[in-house]
Motif scaffolding. Structure first.
Motif, PDB file in Angstrom:
ATOM      1  N   ILE A 161       0.846  -1.202   0.000  1.00 54.72           N
ATOM      2  CA  ILE A 161       0.000   0.000   0.000  1.00 54.72           C
ATOM      3  C   ILE A 161       0.875   1.243   0.000  1.00 54.72           C
ATOM      4  CG2 ILE A 161      -1.617   1.353   1.407  1.00 54.72           C
ATOM      5  CD1 ILE A 161      -2.872  -1.325   2.275  1.00 54.72           C
ATOM      6  N   LEU A 162       1.864   1.289   0.895  1.00 59.23           N
ATOM      7  CA  LEU A 162       2.744   2.460   0.966  1.00 59.23           C
ATOM      8  C   LEU A 162       3.587   2.620  -0.296  1.00 59.23           C
ATOM      9  CD1 LEU A 162       3.919   2.412   4.686  1.00 59.23           C
ATOM     10  CD2 LEU A 162       2.399   4.047   3.582  1.00 59.23           C
ATOM     11  N   ARG A 163       4.126   1.512  -0.811  1.00 58.43           N
ATOM     12  CA  ARG A 163       4.919   1.593  -2.052  1.00 58.43           C
ATOM     13  C   ARG A 163       4.095   2.154  -3.202  1.00 58.43           C
ATOM     14  NH1 ARG A 163       7.251  -2.839  -0.148  1.00 58.43           N
ATOM     15  NH2 ARG A 163       5.806  -4.290  -1.108  1.00 58.43           N
ATOM     16  N   CYS A 202       3.404   5.909  -2.654  1.00 58.39           N
ATOM     17  CA  CYS A 202       4.630   6.678  -2.899  1.00 58.39           C
ATOM     18  C   CYS A 202       4.896   6.796  -4.396  1.00 58.39           C
ATOM     19  CB  CYS A 202       5.817   6.022  -2.196  1.00 58.39           C
ATOM     20  SG  CYS A 202       5.828   6.261  -0.413  1.00 58.39           S
ATOM     21  N   ARG A 203       4.750   5.699  -5.115  1.00 63.24           N
ATOM     22  CA  ARG A 203       4.962   5.712  -6.562  1.00 63.24           C
ATOM     23  C   ARG A 203       4.002   6.690  -7.235  1.00 63.24           C
ATOM     24  NH1 ARG A 203       2.276   3.896 -10.389  1.00 63.24           N
ATOM     25  NH2 ARG A 203       0.976   2.512  -9.170  1.00 63.24           N
ATOM     26  N   GLN A 204       2.749   6.714  -6.802  1.00 65.56           N
ATOM     27  CA  GLN A 204       1.744   7.586  -7.411  1.00 65.56           C
ATOM     28  C   GLN A 204       2.078   9.064  -7.264  1.00 65.56           C
ATOM     29  OE1 GLN A 204      -1.977   6.453  -5.625  1.00 65.56           O
ATOM     30  NE2 GLN A 204      -2.143   4.568  -6.823  1.00 65.56           N
ATOM     31  N   VAL A 205       2.701   9.434  -6.151  1.00 60.93           N
ATOM     32  CA  VAL A 205       2.980  10.852  -5.919  1.00 60.93           C
ATOM     33  C   VAL A 205       4.442  11.223  -6.147  1.00 60.93           C
ATOM     34  CG1 VAL A 205       1.032  11.212  -4.359  1.00 60.93           C
ATOM     35  CG2 VAL A 205       3.218  10.532  -3.413  1.00 60.93           C
ATOM     36  N   GLY A 206       5.280  10.279  -6.565  1.00 65.03           N
ATOM     37  CA  GLY A 206       6.667  10.584  -6.896  1.00 65.03           C
ATOM     38  C   GLY A 206       7.611  10.621  -5.717  1.00 65.03           C
ATOM     39  N   GLY A 246      -3.225   9.558   5.370  1.00 68.90           N
ATOM     40  CA  GLY A 246      -4.647   9.633   5.049  1.00 68.90           C
ATOM     41  C   GLY A 246      -5.052   8.634   3.981  1.00 68.90           C
ATOM     42  N   LYS A 247      -4.297   8.602   2.879  1.00 75.70           N
ATOM     43  CA  LYS A 247      -4.625   7.688   1.779  1.00 75.70           C
ATOM     44  C   LYS A 247      -4.477   6.234   2.214  1.00 75.70           C
ATOM     45  CE  LYS A 247      -5.259  10.665  -1.622  1.00 75.70           C
ATOM     46  NZ  LYS A 247      -6.487  10.788  -2.380  1.00 75.70           N
ATOM     47  N   SER A 248      -3.436   5.932   3.001  1.00 76.67           N
ATOM     48  CA  SER A 248      -3.263   4.540   3.446  1.00 76.67           C
ATOM     49  C   SER A 248      -4.382   4.146   4.412  1.00 76.67           C
ATOM     50  CB  SER A 248      -1.891   4.329   4.080  1.00 76.67           C
ATOM     51  OG  SER A 248      -1.723   5.096   5.245  1.00 76.67           O
ATOM     52  N   ALA A 249      -4.822   5.071   5.263  1.00 84.25           N
ATOM     53  CA  ALA A 249      -5.926   4.766   6.189  1.00 84.25           C
ATOM     54  C   ALA A 249      -7.211   4.464   5.421  1.00 84.25           C
ATOM     55  CB  ALA A 249      -6.143   5.922   7.156  1.00 84.25           C
ATOM     56  N   VAL A 250      -7.484   5.225   4.370  1.00 84.43           N
ATOM     57  CA  VAL A 250      -8.680   4.974   3.556  1.00 84.43           C
ATOM     58  C   VAL A 250      -8.584   3.590   2.919  1.00 84.43           C
ATOM     59  CG1 VAL A 250      -9.911   5.683   1.464  1.00 84.43           C
ATOM     60  CG2 VAL A 250      -9.236   7.399   3.147  1.00 84.43           C
ATOM     61  N   ARG A 251      -7.418   3.254   2.353  1.00 81.53           N
ATOM     62  CA  ARG A 251      -7.240   1.934   1.738  1.00 81.53           C
ATOM     63  C   ARG A 251      -7.396   0.815   2.761  1.00 81.53           C
ATOM     64  NH1 ARG A 251      -3.171   1.297  -2.597  1.00 81.53           N
ATOM     65  NH2 ARG A 251      -3.648  -0.897  -2.255  1.00 81.53           N
ATOM     66  N   ILE A 252      -6.860   1.024   3.953  1.00 77.55           N
ATOM     67  CA  ILE A 252      -6.981   0.008   5.008  1.00 77.55           C
ATOM     68  C   ILE A 252      -8.437  -0.182   5.377  1.00 77.55           C
ATOM     69  CG2 ILE A 252      -6.482  -0.441   7.449  1.00 77.55           C
ATOM     70  CD1 ILE A 252      -3.690   0.893   6.831  1.00 77.55           C
ATOM     71  N   HIS A 253      -9.174   0.911   5.527  1.00 77.62           N
ATOM     72  CA  HIS A 253     -10.601   0.806   5.852  1.00 77.62           C
ATOM     73  C   HIS A 253     -11.355   0.067   4.757  1.00 77.62           C
ATOM     74  CE1 HIS A 253     -11.154   2.882   9.626  1.00 77.62           C
ATOM     75  NE2 HIS A 253     -10.298   3.799   9.235  1.00 77.62           N
ATOM     76  N   ARG A 254     -11.065   0.381   3.515  1.00 72.97           N
ATOM     77  CA  ARG A 254     -11.766  -0.258   2.392  1.00 72.97           C
ATOM     78  C   ARG A 254     -11.412  -1.732   2.263  1.00 72.97           C
ATOM     79  NH1 ARG A 254     -10.987   4.381  -2.113  1.00 72.97           N
ATOM     80  NH2 ARG A 254     -12.684   5.721  -1.429  1.00 72.97           N
TER      81      ARG A 254
END
Length: 133
Positions: A29-31, A34-38, A72-80
């Motif tokens: 998830i973190l990788r 990170c890739r998405q935002v550079g 924030g983005k990782s928390a949303v992914r974890i919840h989903r």
């Protein structure tokens, strides 16, 4: 690329909730984020109650904004993906509000070794506390 930072962030109330499938998947998830935002994720270790990523953040990005975005983005992914929540995240907080960040300078190798061996060190410290030392 940019400056390197050692970041530590925790689940809300520092609960030991990062285990099993989540612990194995959080690196991906973190990788991906990170890739998405550079941002370069050079090292990462996940513990039951905190995560240690080592990030190379481009100069054009604020460190605080970058960490808040990743959290924030990782928390949303974890919840989903792991908690089954598709929408309405009000009141469902996986992450705590704060974080710790430090710059990585000449001691980068030492820091990466620290991150890699964090789990063994925590077990050693817990063992000492159990023995009453």
């Amino acid at each position: 690329m940019g400056s390197k930072y050692h970041v530590v962030f925790v689940p809300k109330y520092r609960r030991r909730v990062i285990d099993g499938t989540l612990r194995r998947q959080i690196g991906g998830i973190l990788r991906e984020l990170c890739r998405q935002v550079g941002i370069e994720l050079s090292e990462r270790h996940t513990m039951p109650d905190h995560i240690h990523p080592c990030l190379s953040i481009p100069w054009k990005f604020s460190v605080a904004d970058t960490v808040v975005l990743l959290k924030g983005k990782s928390a949303v992914r974890i919840h989903r993906e792991f908690l089954g929540q598709k929408r309405n995240f009000t009141g469902l907080h996986f992450r705590a509000k704060g974080f710790c960040v430090s710059t990585v300078g000449l001691d980068g190798q030492v820091l990466r070794a620290y991150i890699r061996h964090q789990e063994a060190e925590e077990r050693r410290i817990e063992h000492l506390h159990i023995r009453g030392l």
